[in-house]
Write a protein that holds these residues in place. Sequence first.
Motif, PDB file in Angstrom:
ATOM      1  N   SER A 108       0.850  -1.187   0.000  1.00 44.97           N
ATOM      2  CA  SER A 108       0.000   0.000   0.000  1.00 44.97           C
ATOM      3  C   SER A 108       0.890   1.242   0.000  1.00 44.97           C
ATOM      4  O   SER A 108       2.063   1.162   0.368  1.00 44.97           O
ATOM      5  CB  SER A 108      -0.933  -0.015   1.201  1.00 44.97           C
ATOM      6  OG  SER A 108      -0.216  -0.221   2.400  1.00 44.97           O
ATOM      7  N   GLN A 109       0.324   2.385  -0.376  1.00 44.04           N
ATOM      8  CA  GLN A 109       1.136   3.592  -0.585  1.00 44.04           C
ATOM      9  C   GLN A 109       1.921   4.010   0.659  1.00 44.04           C
ATOM     10  O   GLN A 109       2.992   4.586   0.559  1.00 44.04           O
ATOM     11  CB  GLN A 109       0.247   4.736  -1.083  1.00 44.04           C
ATOM     12  CG  GLN A 109       1.011   5.942  -1.602  1.00 44.04           C
ATOM     13  CD  GLN A 109       1.928   5.589  -2.779  1.00 44.04           C
ATOM     14  OE1 GLN A 109       1.454   5.104  -3.811  1.00 44.04           O
ATOM     15  NE2 GLN A 109       3.217   5.797  -2.630  1.00 44.04           N
ATOM     16  N   SER A 134      -1.299   3.067  -4.548  1.00 41.40           N
ATOM     17  CA  SER A 134      -2.408   3.598  -3.739  1.00 41.40           C
ATOM     18  C   SER A 134      -3.581   2.621  -3.741  1.00 41.40           C
ATOM     19  O   SER A 134      -4.470   2.713  -2.899  1.00 41.40           O
ATOM     20  CB  SER A 134      -2.832   4.967  -4.252  1.00 41.40           C
ATOM     21  OG  SER A 134      -3.443   4.820  -5.509  1.00 41.40           O
ATOM     22  N   ASP A 136      -6.129   2.402  -5.472  1.00 41.15           N
ATOM     23  CA  ASP A 136      -7.402   3.107  -5.516  1.00 41.15           C
ATOM     24  C   ASP A 136      -8.455   2.426  -6.388  1.00 41.15           C
ATOM     25  O   ASP A 136      -9.645   2.587  -6.171  1.00 41.15           O
ATOM     26  CB  ASP A 136      -7.199   4.547  -6.027  1.00 41.15           C
ATOM     27  CG  ASP A 136      -6.660   5.447  -4.921  1.00 41.15           C
ATOM     28  OD1 ASP A 136      -6.872   5.110  -3.744  1.00 41.15           O
ATOM     29  OD2 ASP A 136      -6.032   6.476  -5.236  1.00 41.15           O
ATOM     30  N   THR A 156      -4.228  -0.447   6.424  1.00 39.32           N
ATOM     31  CA  THR A 156      -5.424   0.382   6.270  1.00 39.32           C
ATOM     32  C   THR A 156      -6.122   0.508   7.608  1.00 39.32           C
ATOM     33  O   THR A 156      -6.378  -0.514   8.233  1.00 39.32           O
ATOM     34  CB  THR A 156      -6.386  -0.161   5.175  1.00 39.32           C
ATOM     35  OG1 THR A 156      -7.533   0.696   5.114  1.00 39.32           O
ATOM     36  CG2 THR A 156      -6.835  -1.593   5.420  1.00 39.32           C
ATOM     37  N   PRO A 157      -6.370   1.709   8.116  1.00 38.63           N
ATOM     38  CA  PRO A 157      -5.980   3.004   7.569  1.00 38.63           C
ATOM     39  C   PRO A 157      -4.456   3.139   7.505  1.00 38.63           C
ATOM     40  O   PRO A 157      -3.741   2.560   8.311  1.00 38.63           O
ATOM     41  CB  PRO A 157      -6.537   4.012   8.584  1.00 38.63           C
ATOM     42  CG  PRO A 157      -7.529   3.271   9.411  1.00 38.63           C
ATOM     43  CD  PRO A 157      -7.130   1.852   9.379  1.00 38.63           C
ATOM     44  N   THR A 161      -1.939   9.408   7.258  1.00 45.58           N
ATOM     45  CA  THR A 161      -2.913  10.200   6.492  1.00 45.58           C
ATOM     46  C   THR A 161      -4.301   9.567   6.470  1.00 45.58           C
ATOM     47  O   THR A 161      -5.228  10.136   5.912  1.00 45.58           O
ATOM     48  CB  THR A 161      -2.435  10.410   5.045  1.00 45.58           C
ATOM     49  OG1 THR A 161      -2.135   9.115   4.504  1.00 45.58           O
ATOM     50  CG2 THR A 161      -1.199  11.276   4.985  1.00 45.58           C
ATOM     51  N   LYS A 163      -5.660   7.258   4.857  1.00 49.82           N
ATOM     52  CA  LYS A 163      -6.251   6.760   3.615  1.00 49.82           C
ATOM     53  C   LYS A 163      -6.597   5.294   3.824  1.00 49.82           C
ATOM     54  O   LYS A 163      -5.912   4.590   4.558  1.00 49.82           O
ATOM     55  CB  LYS A 163      -5.247   6.876   2.464  1.00 49.82           C
ATOM     56  CG  LYS A 163      -5.503   8.041   1.540  1.00 49.82           C
ATOM     57  CD  LYS A 163      -4.744   7.898   0.220  1.00 49.82           C
ATOM     58  CE  LYS A 163      -5.231   6.764  -0.665  1.00 49.82           C
ATOM     59  NZ  LYS A 163      -6.592   6.865  -1.168  1.00 49.82           N
ATOM     60  N   TYR A 287      -7.465  14.666   8.801  1.00 50.47           N
ATOM     61  CA  TYR A 287      -7.475  13.319   8.218  1.00 50.47           C
ATOM     62  C   TYR A 287      -8.076  12.349   9.215  1.00 50.47           C
ATOM     63  O   TYR A 287      -7.447  11.994  10.215  1.00 50.47           O
ATOM     64  CB  TYR A 287      -6.047  12.899   7.846  1.00 50.47           C
ATOM     65  CG  TYR A 287      -5.348  13.891   6.933  1.00 50.47           C
ATOM     66  CD1 TYR A 287      -5.500  13.822   5.553  1.00 50.47           C
ATOM     67  CD2 TYR A 287      -4.567  14.916   7.468  1.00 50.47           C
ATOM     68  CE1 TYR A 287      -4.876  14.742   4.720  1.00 50.47           C
ATOM     69  CE2 TYR A 287      -3.942  15.841   6.645  1.00 50.47           C
ATOM     70  CZ  TYR A 287      -4.102  15.751   5.273  1.00 50.47           C
ATOM     71  OH  TYR A 287      -3.489  16.662   4.453  1.00 50.47           O
ATOM     72  N   PRO A 289     -11.024   8.977   9.144  1.00 53.77           N
ATOM     73  CA  PRO A 289     -11.923   8.174   8.298  1.00 53.77           C
ATOM     74  C   PRO A 289     -13.399   8.332   8.651  1.00 53.77           C
ATOM     75  O   PRO A 289     -14.262   7.939   7.871  1.00 53.77           O
ATOM     76  CB  PRO A 289     -11.476   6.722   8.551  1.00 53.77           C
ATOM     77  CG  PRO A 289     -10.196   6.794   9.304  1.00 53.77           C
ATOM     78  CD  PRO A 289     -10.106   8.146   9.944  1.00 53.77           C
ATOM     79  N   HIS A 294     -14.337  12.581   3.906  1.00 54.93           N
ATOM     80  CA  HIS A 294     -13.113  11.808   3.651  1.00 54.93           C
ATOM     81  C   HIS A 294     -13.340  10.987   2.374  1.00 54.93           C
ATOM     82  O   HIS A 294     -14.379  10.345   2.226  1.00 54.93           O
ATOM     83  CB  HIS A 294     -12.854  10.886   4.854  1.00 54.93           C
ATOM     84  CG  HIS A 294     -11.546  10.153   4.822  1.00 54.93           C
ATOM     85  ND1 HIS A 294     -11.246   9.203   3.862  1.00 54.93           N
ATOM     86  CD2 HIS A 294     -10.454  10.221   5.625  1.00 54.93           C
ATOM     87  CE1 HIS A 294     -10.023   8.735   4.089  1.00 54.93           C
ATOM     88  NE2 HIS A 294      -9.530   9.338   5.153  1.00 54.93           N
ATOM     89  N   ASP A 296     -12.445   8.228   1.432  1.00 55.88           N
ATOM     90  CA  ASP A 296     -12.647   6.784   1.621  1.00 55.88           C
ATOM     91  C   ASP A 296     -13.732   6.471   2.653  1.00 55.88           C
ATOM     92  O   ASP A 296     -13.784   5.361   3.193  1.00 55.88           O
ATOM     93  CB  ASP A 296     -11.318   6.133   2.041  1.00 55.88           C
ATOM     94  CG  ASP A 296     -10.242   6.324   0.992  1.00 55.88           C
ATOM     95  OD1 ASP A 296     -10.579   6.359  -0.203  1.00 55.88           O
ATOM     96  OD2 ASP A 296      -9.060   6.460   1.379  1.00 55.88           O
TER      97      ASP A 296
END
Length: 394
Positions: A108-109, A134, A136, A156-157, A161, A163, A287, A289, A294, A296
């Motif tokens: 993941s990023q 990412s 996405d 994840t998250p 950040t 994401k 940031y 979730p 957001h 996501d």
Amino acid sequence: MEDKNLRFETEVIHSGYVSDEHQGSLVPPLYQTSTFTFSTAKQGEKRFSGEEEGFIYSRLGNPTVKILEERLAILEKGGAALAFSSGMAAVSAALIALTKTGDHILCSQGVYGCTFGFLQLLKEKYGIEHDFSSMDSIEMVEKAILPNTACIYIETPINPTMKLVDLGQVAKIADEKGIPVVVDNTFCSPYLQTPLTHGCDVVIHSATKYICGHGDVLAGIVVGKKEWIQKVSRTTQKDIGGIISPFDAWLLLRGLKTLPIRVDRHCDNTEKIFQFLRNHPKIDAIYYPGDADHPDYQIMKKQMKKPGGLISFSIRGTKETAQRLMNELNLIKIAVSLGDAETLIQHPATMTHAVVPEEERRKMGITENLLRLSVGLEAWEDIIDDLEQALEKI
Ligand SMILES: *Cc1c(COP(=O)(O)O)cnc(C)c1O
């Protein structure tokens, strides 16, 4: 206690433990021993050959540790689990077990700073390459998978950040290609997210964080299919030796009992802090979730029970402004780590992600004015009061 009908709040207290097998001790006993005696030479021979089940030596297994492992396997909806001396011992054992020279890992990023460091080590010393994506869209993941991709590694998250990666979507593509998906589930704990139920194959935790919950133990967990876990137990874990101490396992069993109560409170407090920060004129971006704006947010709804206890924000200003804010705080402590009773603040660019080169950091969205809060269990009013007085001073 493997009754499938038990709820999570009950499983954290009871699963994996039968008191009748331990002199009726209500609480799992601490087996603080390095080795186990055999009644005869023949029994020792049988234990080593696997003909007879039983404990041999605490690096190969310990009763207190086994209770913890069984409980976590149930909580993460996996076949089996292994406990390690730290989150990084768990990350490194899982990645070593899944890869060999010439392989590729798709990540993941963003990944935890030391995981980034370990990926670097795998590349430089063992020729195991990696890329970040990412993730996405389905197309993006498909394009990033190479013929030699041996596993997909996801957080994840994503720290800091927040994401998210759509676990079900990645697992579906990976499954078609027969590539195992590994998820570092530290930020959620099994109470908020169970990646194996979305088709992922391996779950990792830094149990140092929410699973312990009290800031007094470093530990790691790997959960997966029983056969694979048994193999890791007999190879990578046994031979590298990053095992957990029985005492730390005992403390984790104690911490786990309140996991759902604690995480509910972490989440409630974080929501209050989000409401406070979102309207503050000195906050540039936020940031979280649980923010309906957001990008996501829908993924959060799909795969997480609640948005979690972490929130990041960038302050209007520079690195110095961010550092000044930290220094003005009284109740909130300046420290890395997360999931503790105490609210903690850290500056990712100079702390958790200092090892990540600046260009990579920028790609991960880690700016110099970004701060991350691990929201604790204190009264939310007191946390907000502390933030408010500090923000007034900068
Ligand atoms: C802390 C952390 C780790 C490393 O765990 P340790 O217990 O410190 O070794 C790995 N992944 C994430 C997401 C973490 O927060």
